[in-house]
Scaffold this motif. Sequence first.
Motif, PDB file in Angstrom:
ATOM      1  N   UNK A  68       0.837  -1.213   0.000  1.00  0.00           N
ATOM      2  CA  UNK A  68       0.000   0.000   0.000  1.00  0.00           C
ATOM      3  C   UNK A  68       0.869   1.261   0.000  1.00  0.00           C
ATOM      4  N   UNK A  69       1.947   1.250   0.780  1.00  0.00           N
ATOM      5  CA  UNK A  69       2.853   2.401   0.807  1.00  0.00           C
ATOM      6  C   UNK A  69       3.511   2.634  -0.540  1.00  0.00           C
ATOM      7  N   UNK A  70       3.892   1.558  -1.203  1.00  0.00           N
ATOM      8  CA  UNK A  70       4.506   1.684  -2.531  1.00  0.00           C
ATOM      9  C   UNK A  70       3.493   2.173  -3.567  1.00  0.00           C
ATOM     10  N   UNK A  73       3.195   5.837  -3.163  1.00  0.00           N
ATOM     11  CA  UNK A  73       4.375   6.541  -3.690  1.00  0.00           C
ATOM     12  C   UNK A  73       4.382   6.561  -5.216  1.00  0.00           C
ATOM     13  N   UNK A  74       3.752   5.574  -5.825  1.00  0.00           N
ATOM     14  CA  UNK A  74       3.782   5.451  -7.289  1.00  0.00           C
ATOM     15  C   UNK A  74       2.505   5.948  -7.965  1.00  0.00           C
ATOM     16  N   UNK A 124      10.671   6.998  -5.919  1.00  0.00           N
ATOM     17  CA  UNK A 124      11.728   6.857  -4.910  1.00  0.00           C
ATOM     18  C   UNK A 124      11.773   8.093  -4.011  1.00  0.00           C
ATOM     19  N   UNK A 125      11.743   9.285  -4.613  1.00  0.00           N
ATOM     20  CA  UNK A 125      11.796  10.528  -3.837  1.00  0.00           C
ATOM     21  C   UNK A 125      10.543  10.664  -2.974  1.00  0.00           C
ATOM     22  N   UNK A 126       9.395  10.303  -3.520  1.00  0.00           N
ATOM     23  CA  UNK A 126       8.152  10.354  -2.734  1.00  0.00           C
ATOM     24  C   UNK A 126       8.249   9.436  -1.520  1.00  0.00           C
ATOM     25  N   UNK A 127       8.692   8.203  -1.767  1.00  0.00           N
ATOM     26  CA  UNK A 127       8.813   7.233  -0.669  1.00  0.00           C
ATOM     27  C   UNK A 127       9.823   7.730   0.355  1.00  0.00           C
ATOM     28  N   UNK A 128      10.957   8.223  -0.124  1.00  0.00           N
ATOM     29  CA  UNK A 128      12.010   8.704   0.771  1.00  0.00           C
ATOM     30  C   UNK A 128      11.526   9.885   1.607  1.00  0.00           C
ATOM     31  N   UNK A 129      10.726  10.762   1.018  1.00  0.00           N
ATOM     32  CA  UNK A 129      10.262  11.934   1.762  1.00  0.00           C
ATOM     33  C   UNK A 129       9.370  11.531   2.928  1.00  0.00           C
TER      34      UNK A 129
END
Length: 176
Positions: A68-70, A73-74, A124-129
């Motif tokens: 769900x988190x991925x 982010x995507x 990647x940047x969304x997830x990292x943030x």
Amino acid sequence: MKCPYCGHNGTKVLDSRPANDNKSIRRRRECESCSRRFTTFEMVEVTPLIVIKKDGSREEFSRDKLLRGLIRACEKRPVSVDQLDAIVSEVEKSLYATALAEVESRAVGELVMEQLYPVDEVAYVRFASVYRQFKDISMFMKELEGLLNDDSKQDKKHSIKQDSILSQHDREREDQ
């Protein structure tokens, strides 16, 4: 194996075959005392993986929660659910390969980012943030600068490789 009918401890296996998509084994048994037959199932007992969160609390690893988190982010990115499922599978495989009963959420996040970066840099940047909880724009910019530096290194490697291929092609042409 104890007979469910007479309680005798001796049984013999008459037949074994895989069951539940090879996740268990079905065995047909016969009691050596009363000769009655019964079926047993054997499966691997998987120790649950516990994630230690930043606040020190613990919860069981959830493949669905990670997926769900991925997906979040995507959002609106050209990444298929199959790709995300493959990332989750790879992260899960890596976590279980450590043979640790508990793992820190930091390690899970790092594994996810390592798998997500080659798939989609924006995701990647969304997830990292979210994962790294950027406090201000300067932390966000540092992450972006790191990405840009990695990309420029990759571009240089690609350029050097192309130059060497072209040089080799030119030398071959001169030899002819």
